[in-house]
Design a protein around this motif. Sequence first.
Motif, short mmCIF file in Angstrom:
data_model
loop_
_atom_site.label_atom_id
_atom_site.label_comp_id
_atom_site.label_asym_id
_atom_site.label_seq_id
_atom_site.Cartn_x
_atom_site.Cartn_y
_atom_site.Cartn_z
N ILE A 174 0.83 -1.20 0.00
CA ILE A 174 0.00 0.00 0.00
C ILE A 174 0.87 1.26 0.00
CG2 ILE A 174 -1.66 1.35 1.36
CD1 ILE A 174 -2.82 -1.33 2.30
N GLY A 175 2.04 1.19 0.61
CA GLY A 175 2.93 2.34 0.70
C GLY A 175 3.67 2.67 -0.58
N GLN A 176 3.55 1.84 -1.59
CA GLN A 176 4.27 2.06 -2.85
C GLN A 176 3.62 3.16 -3.67
OE1 GLN A 176 7.23 0.43 -3.50
NE2 GLN A 176 6.82 -0.24 -1.40
N THR A 177 4.43 3.84 -4.47
CA THR A 177 3.92 4.83 -5.41
C THR A 177 3.13 4.09 -6.49
OG1 THR A 177 5.83 6.23 -5.03
CG2 THR A 177 4.57 6.65 -7.04
N LEU A 178 1.95 4.57 -6.79
CA LEU A 178 1.09 3.95 -7.79
C LEU A 178 1.69 4.12 -9.18
CD1 LEU A 178 -1.68 2.52 -8.13
CD2 LEU A 178 -2.65 4.77 -8.57
N VAL A 179 1.87 3.02 -9.88
CA VAL A 179 2.33 3.04 -11.26
C VAL A 179 1.11 3.21 -12.15
CG1 VAL A 179 3.41 1.67 -13.08
CG2 VAL A 179 4.29 1.55 -10.74
N LYS A 180 1.16 4.19 -13.05
CA LYS A 180 0.05 4.40 -13.98
C LYS A 180 0.57 4.21 -15.39
CE LYS A 180 -2.72 7.36 -11.08
NZ LYS A 180 -3.84 8.25 -11.12
N ALA A 181 0.21 3.09 -15.97
CA ALA A 181 0.56 2.79 -17.36
C ALA A 181 -0.75 2.36 -18.04
CB ALA A 181 1.63 1.71 -17.40
N ASP A 182 -0.75 1.26 -18.77
CA ASP A 182 -2.02 0.76 -19.30
C ASP A 182 -2.97 0.47 -18.13
OD1 ASP A 182 -1.01 0.87 -21.85
OD2 ASP A 182 -0.68 -1.29 -22.03
N PHE A 183 -2.40 0.00 -17.02
CA PHE A 183 -3.14 -0.30 -15.81
C PHE A 183 -2.45 0.34 -14.62
CE2 PHE A 183 -3.81 -4.32 -18.42
CZ PHE A 183 -5.00 -3.87 -18.97
N ASN A 184 -3.14 0.39 -13.48
CA ASN A 184 -2.61 1.00 -12.27
C ASN A 184 -2.26 -0.08 -11.26
OD1 ASN A 184 -3.31 3.50 -13.41
ND2 ASN A 184 -5.34 3.41 -12.52
N GLY A 185 -1.08 0.01 -10.68
CA GLY A 185 -0.68 -0.99 -9.68
C GLY A 185 0.41 -0.44 -8.80
N PRO A 186 0.85 -1.17 -7.84
CA PRO A 186 0.53 -2.57 -7.58
C PRO A 186 -0.82 -2.73 -6.87
CG PRO A 186 2.06 -1.78 -5.93
CD PRO A 186 1.85 -0.66 -6.90
N LYS A 187 -1.35 -3.91 -7.00
CA LYS A 187 -2.58 -4.30 -6.32
C LYS A 187 -2.38 -5.67 -5.68
CE LYS A 187 -4.94 -0.76 -7.60
NZ LYS A 187 -5.10 0.27 -6.62
N CYS A 188 -3.26 -6.01 -4.80
CA CYS A 188 -3.23 -7.31 -4.13
C CYS A 188 -3.39 -8.43 -5.18
CB CYS A 188 -4.37 -7.38 -3.11
SG CYS A 188 -4.55 -8.98 -2.31
N ALA A 189 -2.50 -9.41 -5.13
CA ALA A 189 -2.55 -10.51 -6.09
C ALA A 189 -3.87 -11.27 -6.02
CB ALA A 189 -1.38 -11.46 -5.85
N PHE A 190 -4.47 -11.34 -4.85
CA PHE A 190 -5.76 -12.03 -4.75
C PHE A 190 -6.85 -11.29 -5.51
CE2 PHE A 190 -3.59 -14.28 -1.37
CZ PHE A 190 -4.07 -15.57 -1.55
N LYS A 191 -6.74 -9.98 -5.62
CA LYS A 191 -7.71 -9.21 -6.41
C LYS A 191 -7.54 -9.51 -7.89
CE LYS A 191 -9.71 -7.30 -2.95
NZ LYS A 191 -11.12 -7.55 -2.68
N TYR A 192 -6.28 -9.69 -8.33
CA TYR A 192 -6.04 -10.09 -9.72
C TYR A 192 -6.62 -11.47 -9.98
CZ TYR A 192 -2.66 -6.21 -10.05
OH TYR A 192 -2.06 -4.98 -10.05
N ILE A 193 -6.49 -12.36 -9.01
CA ILE A 193 -7.09 -13.69 -9.14
C ILE A 193 -8.61 -13.56 -9.26
CG2 ILE A 193 -7.52 -15.87 -7.94
CD1 ILE A 193 -4.63 -15.55 -6.77
N ASP A 194 -9.21 -12.69 -8.44
CA ASP A 194 -10.66 -12.46 -8.53
C ASP A 194 -11.05 -12.01 -9.93
OD1 ASP A 194 -10.89 -13.04 -5.82
OD2 ASP A 194 -11.21 -10.95 -5.21
N LEU A 195 -10.25 -11.10 -10.51
CA LEU A 195 -10.54 -10.61 -11.87
C LEU A 195 -10.45 -11.77 -12.86
CD1 LEU A 195 -11.13 -8.39 -13.93
CD2 LEU A 195 -8.67 -7.86 -13.93
N GLY A 196 -9.43 -12.61 -12.73
CA GLY A 196 -9.29 -13.75 -13.63
C GLY A 196 -10.47 -14.71 -13.53
N ILE A 197 -10.92 -14.95 -12.31
CA ILE A 197 -12.07 -15.84 -12.13
C ILE A 197 -13.33 -15.22 -12.74
CG2 ILE A 197 -13.60 -16.92 -10.42
CD1 ILE A 197 -11.06 -17.19 -8.63
N ALA A 198 -13.51 -13.92 -12.57
CA ALA A 198 -14.66 -13.23 -13.15
C ALA A 198 -14.62 -13.29 -14.68
CB ALA A 198 -14.72 -11.78 -12.67
#
Length: 181
Positions: free
Chosen positions: A104-128
């Motif tokens: 959470i303390g990291q500077t947000l990277v803004k490219a095609d997508f914004n991150g970092p994010k919790c890997a479990f949230k990425y898993i949620d997106l993949g399942i969806a």
Amino acid sequence: MITNPESENIEVMAKMILTAARTAPKAKGRDSIVTGLLEPSDIKILADSMDAMAESKGEGFGFFNLNAQNVRDADAVILIGLKTSEPTGLNCGACGFSTCKEMIGQTLVKADFNGPKCAFKYIDLGIALGSAAAKAKDLCIDNRIMYTIGAGALAAGLLDADIACGIPLSVKGKNIFFDRK
């Protein structure tokens, strides 16, 4: 007699596909998924955004143009994304950091997508996304999950998300999203 009536139901079927994404299982039961069904005017904005990204990214990114044409030819386009700033709190390290607090303390990277994010949230997106593609298959709707659609949609401001993918939908005699040139 109504000829070729199958394409008249694409909006209803697209909403059913998005329902499958919404009800897909989520880590710790916390839903951070956002969805959208593009209107015809949005589809033009999206395709134009994807073409602009191909040009700005340069050599090797012509597939953005190819996918933009698929968007134009699709009967409908849905978006499925992730909007979250809250990790699951497991301190698992899958995001690349030792603790959730460190991520959470990291500077947000803004490219095609914004991150970092919790890997479990990425898993949620993949399942969806997988649930949506499976529902489209169950409904006999041709589809293909595309990163380029998500990137183009975020660049055009069509979806408020940190990361997204799009799924073009087609009801034609042959799947237009494969065997492309």
